[in-house]
Design a protein around this motif. Structure first.
Motif, PDB file in Angstrom:
ATOM      1  N   GLU A   1      11.217   3.523   1.321  1.00 11.68           N
ATOM      2  CA  GLU A   1      10.605   2.770   0.303  1.00 11.68           C
ATOM      3  C   GLU A   1       9.546   3.582  -0.497  1.00 11.68           C
ATOM      4  OE1 GLU A   1      11.676   0.255  -1.128  1.00 11.68           O
ATOM      5  OE2 GLU A   1      13.117   0.008   0.693  1.00 11.68           O
ATOM      6  N   PHE A   2       9.005   4.576   0.501  1.00  5.43           N
ATOM      7  CA  PHE A   2       7.859   5.638  -0.172  1.00  5.43           C
ATOM      8  C   PHE A   2       8.586   6.497  -0.805  1.00  5.43           C
ATOM      9  CE2 PHE A   2       6.003   9.798   0.459  1.00  5.43           C
ATOM     10  CZ  PHE A   2       4.805   9.457  -0.378  1.00  5.43           C
ATOM     11  N   PHE A   3       9.481   7.196  -0.432  1.00  7.75           N
ATOM     12  CA  PHE A   3      10.279   8.192  -0.906  1.00  7.75           C
ATOM     13  C   PHE A   3      11.014   7.957  -2.278  1.00  7.75           C
ATOM     14  CE2 PHE A   3       9.702  10.367   2.829  1.00  7.75           C
ATOM     15  CZ  PHE A   3       9.091  11.573   2.607  1.00  7.75           C
TER      16      PHE A   3
ATOM     17  N   THR B   1       0.844  -1.235  -0.084  1.00  4.90           N
ATOM     18  CA  THR B   1      -0.002  -0.101  -0.041  1.00  4.90           C
ATOM     19  C   THR B   1       0.782   1.403  -0.035  1.00  4.90           C
ATOM     20  OG1 THR B   1      -1.847  -1.108   1.017  1.00  4.90           O
ATOM     21  CG2 THR B   1      -1.751   1.122   1.254  1.00  4.90           C
ATOM     22  N   ILE B   2       1.844   1.389   0.737  1.00  6.01           N
ATOM     23  CA  ILE B   2       2.554   2.433   0.962  1.00  6.01           C
ATOM     24  C   ILE B   2       3.613   2.659  -0.232  1.00  6.01           C
ATOM     25  CG2 ILE B   2       4.551   3.576   2.224  1.00  6.01           C
ATOM     26  CD1 ILE B   2       3.299   2.317   4.550  1.00  6.01           C
ATOM     27  N   GLU B   3       4.204   1.582  -0.575  1.00  6.83           N
ATOM     28  CA  GLU B   3       4.925   1.744  -1.945  1.00  6.83           C
ATOM     29  C   GLU B   3       4.139   1.897  -3.143  1.00  6.83           C
ATOM     30  OE1 GLU B   3       8.585  -1.056  -3.671  1.00  6.83           O
ATOM     31  OE2 GLU B   3       6.829  -1.991  -3.499  1.00  6.83           O
ATOM     32  N   ASP B   4       2.930   1.468  -3.300  1.00  6.67           N
ATOM     33  CA  ASP B   4       2.369   1.795  -4.469  1.00  6.67           C
ATOM     34  C   ASP B   4       1.657   3.076  -4.496  1.00  6.67           C
ATOM     35  OD1 ASP B   4       3.079  -0.680  -5.265  1.00  6.67           O
ATOM     36  OD2 ASP B   4       0.835  -1.640  -5.379  1.00  6.67           O
ATOM     37  N   THR B   5       1.314   3.578  -3.323  1.00  7.95           N
ATOM     38  CA  THR B   5       0.875   5.057  -3.147  1.00  7.95           C
ATOM     39  C   THR B   5       2.321   5.782  -3.633  1.00  7.95           C
ATOM     40  OG1 THR B   5      -0.498   4.567  -1.516  1.00  7.95           O
ATOM     41  CG2 THR B   5       0.186   6.721  -1.414  1.00  7.95           C
ATOM     42  N   GLY B   6       3.360   5.609  -3.120  1.00  3.71           N
ATOM     43  CA  GLY B   6       4.313   6.534  -3.678  1.00  3.71           C
ATOM     44  C   GLY B   6       4.630   6.438  -5.285  1.00  3.71           C
ATOM     45  N   ILE B   7       4.337   5.213  -5.860  1.00  3.75           N
ATOM     46  CA  ILE B   7       4.469   5.069  -7.168  1.00  3.75           C
ATOM     47  C   ILE B   7       3.479   6.138  -7.896  1.00  3.75           C
ATOM     48  CG2 ILE B   7       4.112   3.645  -9.306  1.00  3.75           C
ATOM     49  CD1 ILE B   7       5.341   1.363  -7.444  1.00  3.75           C
ATOM     50  N   VAL B   8       2.095   6.103  -7.362  1.00  5.67           N
ATOM     51  CA  VAL B   8       1.259   6.925  -7.957  1.00  5.67           C
ATOM     52  C   VAL B   8       1.250   8.270  -7.674  1.00  5.67           C
ATOM     53  CG1 VAL B   8      -1.643   7.170  -8.149  1.00  5.67           C
ATOM     54  CG2 VAL B   8      -0.625   4.789  -7.765  1.00  5.67           C
ATOM     55  N   LEU B   9       1.650   8.688  -6.539  1.00 12.12           N
ATOM     56  CA  LEU B   9       1.863  10.084  -6.185  1.00 12.12           C
ATOM     57  C   LEU B   9       3.014  10.673  -7.086  1.00 12.12           C
ATOM     58  CD1 LEU B   9       1.469  12.706  -4.614  1.00 12.12           C
ATOM     59  CD2 LEU B   9       3.350  11.648  -2.724  1.00 12.12           C
TER      60      LEU B   9
ATOM     61  N   MET C   1      10.729  12.717  13.451  1.00  8.54           N
ATOM     62  CA  MET C   1      11.775  12.415  12.428  1.00  8.54           C
ATOM     63  C   MET C   1      10.769  12.217  11.301  1.00  8.54           C
ATOM     64  SD  MET C   1      14.457  10.177  14.569  1.00  8.54           S
ATOM     65  CE  MET C   1      15.363   9.490  13.240  1.00  8.54           C
ATOM     66  N   ALA C   2       9.899  11.674  11.320  1.00 12.78           N
ATOM     67  CA  ALA C   2       9.074  11.011  10.094  1.00 12.78           C
ATOM     68  C   ALA C   2       8.425  12.119   9.670  1.00 12.78           C
ATOM     69  CB  ALA C   2       8.120   9.862  10.352  1.00 12.78           C
ATOM     70  N   GLU C   3       7.505  12.774  10.495  1.00 15.34           N
ATOM     71  CA  GLU C   3       6.810  14.104  10.205  1.00 15.34           C
ATOM     72  C   GLU C   3       7.621  15.061   9.852  1.00 15.34           C
ATOM     73  OE1 GLU C   3       3.421  16.741  12.234  1.00 15.34           O
ATOM     74  OE2 GLU C   3       3.979  15.052  13.238  1.00 15.34           O
ATOM     75  N   ALA C   4       9.040  15.405  10.119  1.00 11.55           N
ATOM     76  CA  ALA C   4       9.759  16.290   9.655  1.00 11.55           C
ATOM     77  C   ALA C   4      10.110  16.092   8.162  1.00 11.55           C
ATOM     78  CB  ALA C   4      11.001  16.634  10.600  1.00 11.55           C
ATOM     79  N   LEU C   5      10.495  14.902   7.767  1.00 12.19           N
ATOM     80  CA  LEU C   5      10.800  14.379   6.560  1.00 12.19           C
ATOM     81  C   LEU C   5       9.984  14.778   5.279  1.00 12.19           C
ATOM     82  CD1 LEU C   5      12.639  11.031   7.089  1.00 12.19           C
ATOM     83  CD2 LEU C   5      13.767  13.252   6.427  1.00 12.19           C
ATOM     84  N   PHE C   6       8.462  14.235   6.101  1.00 10.61           N
ATOM     85  CA  PHE C   6       7.343  14.604   5.179  1.00 10.61           C
ATOM     86  C   PHE C   6       6.983  16.086   4.772  1.00 10.61           C
ATOM     87  CE2 PHE C   6       6.830   9.901   5.672  1.00 10.61           C
ATOM     88  CZ  PHE C   6       5.925   9.763   4.504  1.00 10.61           C
ATOM     89  N   LYS C   7       6.931  16.794   6.061  1.00  6.15           N
ATOM     90  CA  LYS C   7       6.801  18.243   5.990  1.00  6.15           C
ATOM     91  C   LYS C   7       7.962  18.960   5.200  1.00  6.15           C
ATOM     92  CE  LYS C   7       3.880  18.868   9.989  1.00  6.15           C
ATOM     93  NZ  LYS C   7       3.979  19.422  11.376  1.00  6.15           N
ATOM     94  N   ALA C   8       9.123  18.690   5.162  1.00 14.27           N
ATOM     95  CA  ALA C   8      10.255  19.057   4.403  1.00 14.27           C
ATOM     96  C   ALA C   8      10.203  18.952   3.059  1.00 14.27           C
ATOM     97  CB  ALA C   8      11.682  18.730   5.077  1.00 14.27           C
ATOM     98  N   PHE C   9       9.358  17.580   2.801  1.00 15.74           N
ATOM     99  CA  PHE C   9       9.371  17.290   1.197  1.00 15.74           C
ATOM    100  C   PHE C   9       8.550  17.950   0.739  1.00 15.74           C
ATOM    101  CE2 PHE C   9       7.267  14.061  -1.800  1.00 15.74           C
ATOM    102  CZ  PHE C   9       8.146  14.398  -2.730  1.00 15.74           C
ATOM    103  N   GLY C  10       7.438  18.421   1.292  1.00 15.87           N
ATOM    104  CA  GLY C  10       6.246  19.419   0.992  1.00 15.87           C
ATOM    105  C   GLY C  10       6.825  20.755   0.783  1.00 15.87           C
ATOM    106  N   LYS C  11       7.619  21.294   1.487  1.00  8.86           N
ATOM    107  CA  LYS C  11       8.065  22.680   1.422  1.00  8.86           C
ATOM    108  C   LYS C  11       9.050  22.736   0.251  1.00  8.86           C
ATOM    109  CE  LYS C  11       6.639  25.134   5.005  1.00  8.86           C
ATOM    110  NZ  LYS C  11       5.703  26.275   5.029  1.00  8.86           N
ATOM    111  N   ALA C  12       9.846  21.681   0.085  1.00  8.03           N
ATOM    112  CA  ALA C  12      11.011  21.824  -0.795  1.00  8.03           C
ATOM    113  C   ALA C  12      10.288  21.522  -2.232  1.00  8.03           C
ATOM    114  CB  ALA C  12      12.166  20.818  -0.592  1.00  8.03           C
ATOM    115  N   LEU C  13       9.666  20.783  -2.281  1.00 13.73           N
ATOM    116  CA  LEU C  13       8.697  20.470  -3.681  1.00 13.73           C
ATOM    117  C   LEU C  13       7.772  21.906  -4.165  1.00 13.73           C
ATOM    118  CD1 LEU C  13       8.034  18.706  -6.048  1.00 13.73           C
ATOM    119  CD2 LEU C  13       5.951  17.672  -4.729  1.00 13.73           C
ATOM    120  N   ASP C  14       7.277  22.363  -3.158  1.00 13.82           N
ATOM    121  CA  ASP C  14       6.494  23.622  -3.412  1.00 13.82           C
ATOM    122  C   ASP C  14       7.548  24.602  -3.996  1.00 13.82           C
ATOM    123  OD1 ASP C  14       4.358  25.506  -3.366  1.00 13.82           O
ATOM    124  OD2 ASP C  14       5.206  26.547  -1.622  1.00 13.82           O
TER     125      ASP C  14
END
Length: 195
Positions: free
Chosen positions: A137-139, A67-75, A163-176
């Motif tokens: 795996e997601f990233f 579920t997590i890996e395939d969500t990463g593929i689709v995202l 740690m996990a939350e910081a990675l996802f939020k930083a990813f959002g900020k950098a992609l923006d």
């Protein structure tokens, strides 16, 4: 004109549909069946100001991997499609995100060349129903499906949730930042002529 894309991917293991608006307001509607993963994707959308819809049905009776890996593929696929030919975008983005004792770095190049450099050492196996090993795996799946160069690093850590939350939020900020329009640039920002 808003940059949006939708994609649905169905396999014997998962059925996942994702819609993204890169020029959104940070609104999300996320249902993966994995509560902590939903929380992480919500943080990504909110802090990247992306409107994000995710509906995932997967073989969670096995584990969370597919579920997590395939969500990463689709995202990654919808990010790539929403960016189009990348004309007039900044291309590069980076963010250093503090979250209490944790400091996370994310740097992105929307180069069309996929690569993941990931450095994060978690000290627990699970956060809720999400295996911490699945964060990498997601990233990886996102970076390869979106064809982006993605660097993620925990510079200083402690609490695994932070740690996990910081990675996802930083990813959002950098992609923006990387996806943001640059008014002085009309074509793709490269000497090659295309990204």
């Amino acid at each position: 004109m808003e940059r949006t894309a939708s994609y649905r991917r169905t396999t014997k293991e998962t059925d996942i549909s994702v819609t993204i608006n890169l020029d959104g307001q940070g609104k999300s509607d996320i249902h993966t069946g994995i509560g902590f993963f939903d929380h992480m994707l919500d943080g990504f959308a909110r802090h990247g100001l992306f409107d994000l819809e995710v509906k995932a049905e997967g073989d969670l009776y096995v584990d969370c991997h597919h579920t997590i890996e395939d969500t990463g593929i689709v995202l990654g696929t919808v990010i790539r499609e929403a960016l189009g030919d990348k004309a007039g975008i900044k291309r590069y983005g980076s963010f250093l995100l503090p979250m209490d004792e944790t400091l996370a770095l994310c740097a992105i190049d929307l180069s069309g060349r996929p690569y993941l450099n990931y450095q994060a050492d978690f000290t627990c196996e699970k956060l809720g129903d999400m295996d911490t090993g699945m964060i990498k795996e997601f990233f990886y799946a996102v970076s390869y499906s979106a064809a982006m160069n993605l660097h993620l690093k925990i510079m200083d850590g402690g609490n695994n949730h932070h740690m996990a939350e910081a990675l996802f939020k930083a990813f959002g900020k950098a992609l923006d930042m990387a996806a943001a329009k640059e008014p002085r640039m009309k074509e793709a920002w490269t000497t090659k002529g295309t990204l």
